[in-house]
Design a protein around this motif. Structure first.
Motif, PDB file in Angstrom:
ATOM      1  N   MET A 180     -36.355 -25.241  11.099  1.00 37.30           N
ATOM      2  CA  MET A 180     -36.089 -26.773  11.125  1.00 37.30           C
ATOM      3  C   MET A 180     -37.226 -27.379  11.854  1.00 37.30           C
ATOM      4  O   MET A 180     -37.884 -26.707  12.537  1.00 37.30           O
ATOM      5  CB  MET A 180     -34.784 -27.025  12.001  1.00 37.30           C
ATOM      6  CG  MET A 180     -33.636 -26.608  11.179  1.00 37.30           C
ATOM      7  SD  MET A 180     -32.072 -27.110  11.777  1.00 37.30           S
ATOM      8  CE  MET A 180     -31.877 -28.559  11.171  1.00 37.30           C
TER       9      MET A 180
ATOM     10  N   ALA B 214     -26.817 -26.587  13.960  1.00 40.80           N
ATOM     11  CA  ALA B 214     -28.269 -26.405  13.458  1.00 40.80           C
ATOM     12  C   ALA B 214     -28.611 -24.928  13.626  1.00 40.80           C
ATOM     13  O   ALA B 214     -29.335 -24.503  12.811  1.00 40.80           O
ATOM     14  CB  ALA B 214     -29.284 -27.358  14.270  1.00 40.80           C
TER      15      ALA B 214
ATOM     16  N   ARG C  69     -33.069 -26.402   4.368  1.00 43.20           N
ATOM     17  CA  ARG C  69     -32.753 -27.004   5.707  1.00 43.20           C
ATOM     18  C   ARG C  69     -33.843 -27.573   6.426  1.00 43.20           C
ATOM     19  O   ARG C  69     -34.971 -26.876   6.435  1.00 43.20           O
ATOM     20  CB  ARG C  69     -32.022 -25.633   6.319  1.00 43.20           C
ATOM     21  CG  ARG C  69     -31.300 -26.097   7.391  1.00 43.20           C
ATOM     22  CD  ARG C  69     -30.349 -24.743   7.836  1.00 43.20           C
ATOM     23  NE  ARG C  69     -31.268 -23.812   8.091  1.00 43.20           N
ATOM     24  CZ  ARG C  69     -31.534 -23.319   9.353  1.00 43.20           C
ATOM     25  NH1 ARG C  69     -31.422 -24.123  10.355  1.00 43.20           N
ATOM     26  NH2 ARG C  69     -32.306 -22.216   9.788  1.00 43.20           N
TER      27      ARG C  69
ATOM     28  N   LYS D 259     -34.524 -30.716  12.550  1.00 41.44           N
ATOM     29  CA  LYS D 259     -33.939 -30.921  13.943  1.00 41.44           C
ATOM     30  C   LYS D 259     -34.095 -32.337  14.673  1.00 41.44           C
ATOM     31  O   LYS D 259     -35.378 -32.360  14.750  1.00 41.44           O
ATOM     32  CB  LYS D 259     -34.165 -29.734  14.994  1.00 41.44           C
ATOM     33  CG  LYS D 259     -33.274 -29.739  16.154  1.00 41.44           C
ATOM     34  CD  LYS D 259     -33.467 -28.734  17.173  1.00 41.44           C
ATOM     35  CE  LYS D 259     -35.028 -28.791  17.469  1.00 41.44           C
ATOM     36  NZ  LYS D 259     -35.489 -27.810  18.872  1.00 41.44           N
TER      37      LYS D 259
END
Length: 410
Positions: A270, A248, A2, A5
């Motif tokens: 992120m 997110a 992941r 952002k």
């Protein structure tokens, strides 16, 4: 893995395969997605892993195209390269124009005829070859469709061979190259009224599934003539800005597009990237239209009562001040006081466009969150401005023009 952002877009990473530079004004970020295998010598502040990932999940607000579909002839991505189709020319990571479908092109001496020789190895996602017939059809169909793409400068597109096409302009226009670089080529054999829902193209990805208002799923096009995509599958969640941030935080997405006002929040695992993109927005401010005030004043100065005043020894300045201005002031007063409410409405727009905290952001957030009491308060406040402006205008009429005072005859 992941990864991101995102505020605006990612800066100076190598572009791998996702060619959608201008999705929603500042979506250049998607070009580079951290699945790219290399990082440039000037990386962003936080390090991104170089691992490749076959599937990524993205959260974007994509309402602009969610109801219109993916037909370039009707305006799909008319301000940037499309995702499912290819263009004759494209812009690279430095925003320089380079060949895409075109091998080369020439412009006639009178600059009205653009001749393109296109690649012979290009196939659509249905395994049919792309030829000059498809290119000419795309430009002619777009010109006649009346969509968002402005091809008014184009006279016609003419096929000169299987892989050669001419674009005839009505008059020289060097900026027409921007339309050429943005218009995705559609297949003549498969273009119909349902194409916007089931696009067939020669771009790096092909549409697999589209649930309006929910998600879009795209997979790498196996017939793509360019460098094969490292990211094989894209799952694009069509969410609002707040929902993108929530997804997110919950770890459901790899990339999230969020507005600058929410970018101050940190999310574990992120990274936040900012990029000076070429996205731009226009802002039209209110103005007072031509209401014929000058013509009205000239008419008054030549009227019978003005001539009588001149005969009595009145000067031009006196006639203008005592007779002219009162007659021409009413339309101007109407416009000025009507604009009083626009001062409030305009501040809301400017605050949102330029990301200033205030009523603009409060209005948008209240609408997104269905905060009815706050919305009612803002609407009432705006309506009060309009009411006060109209009331002041009505009171001013009676002072300036005695003929419309209450209780008085004309």
């Amino acid at each position: 893995m992941r990864i991101i952002k995102v505020n605006l877009s990612i800066s100076r990473l190598k572009i791998c395969e996702i060619k959608w530079w201008h999705w929603l004004s500042n979506l250049l970020l998607v070009q580079i997605l951290a699945a790219c295998s290399q990082v440039s010598s000037s990386p962003p502040a936080t390090k991104v892993s170089g691992e490749s990932k076959d599937e990524i999940v993205l959260a974007f607000s994509w309402e602009d195209f969610d109801d219109k579909g993916f037909d370039p002839t009707m305006g799909w991505n008319y301000y940037g390269p499309p995702l499912f189709q290819s263009t004759l020319l494209r812009r690279n990571e430095d925003l320089e124009l380079v060949n895409d479908l075109a091998q080369n092109y020439t412009i006639s001496s009178d600059r009205k005829i653009w001749t393109f020789k296109i690649r012979e190895d290009v196939r659509f996602s249905d395994d049919q070859p792309l030829t000059a017939e498809d290119v000419a059809y795309t430009f002619n169909q777009t010109k006649e469709s009346g969509g968002l793409v402005d091809l008014s400068a184009l006279d016609k597109a003419v096929v000169k061979g299987n892989y050669e096409v001419e674009l005839h302009l009505k008059q020289p226009r060097i900026t027409f190259i921007n339309q050429i670089a943005n218009l995705g080529i559609v297949p003549k054999h498969a273009h119909n009224k349902n194409y916007f829902r089931n696009p067939i193209g020669s771009g790096p990805y092909r549409l697999v599934q589209w649930n309006p208002g929910e998600q879009i799923i795209a997979e790498a096009n196996p017939y793509y003539y360019g460098t094969p995509a490292n990211i094989k599958r894209l799952v694009i969640l069509l969410t609002l800005e707040d929902a993108s941030l929530a997804a997110a935080k919950a770890g459901r997405v790899d990339v999230a597009h969020i507005p600058p006002s929410l970018a101050i929040q940190q999310i574990t695992g992120m990274n936040l990237y900012a990029h000076k993109s070429d996205g731009h927005a226009g802002l039209m401010l209110p103005y007072i239209p031509n209401t014929g005030t000058r013509e009205k004043l000239i008419e008054i100065l030549h009227s019978n009562y003005a001539l009588f005043a001149y005969a009595q020894g009145e000067t031009t300045t006196g006639v203008v001040l005592h007779h002219g201005l009162r007659n021409v002031a009413l339309p101007a007063i109407t416009l000025q006081f009507a604009s009083l409410g626009e001062l409030f409405d305009g501040s809301v727009l400017i605050e949102k466009v330029f990301n200033y905290p205030g009523l603009g952001d409060a209005t948008v957030q209240a609408a997104l969150r269905s905060d009815v009491p706050l919305l009612l308060g803002i609407v009432f406040f705006s309506a009060t401005f309009v009411f006060i402006g109209n009331t002041l205008a009505d009171l001013s009429y009676q002072i300036i023009d005695p003929r419309i005072r209450f209780g008085k005859s004309a």
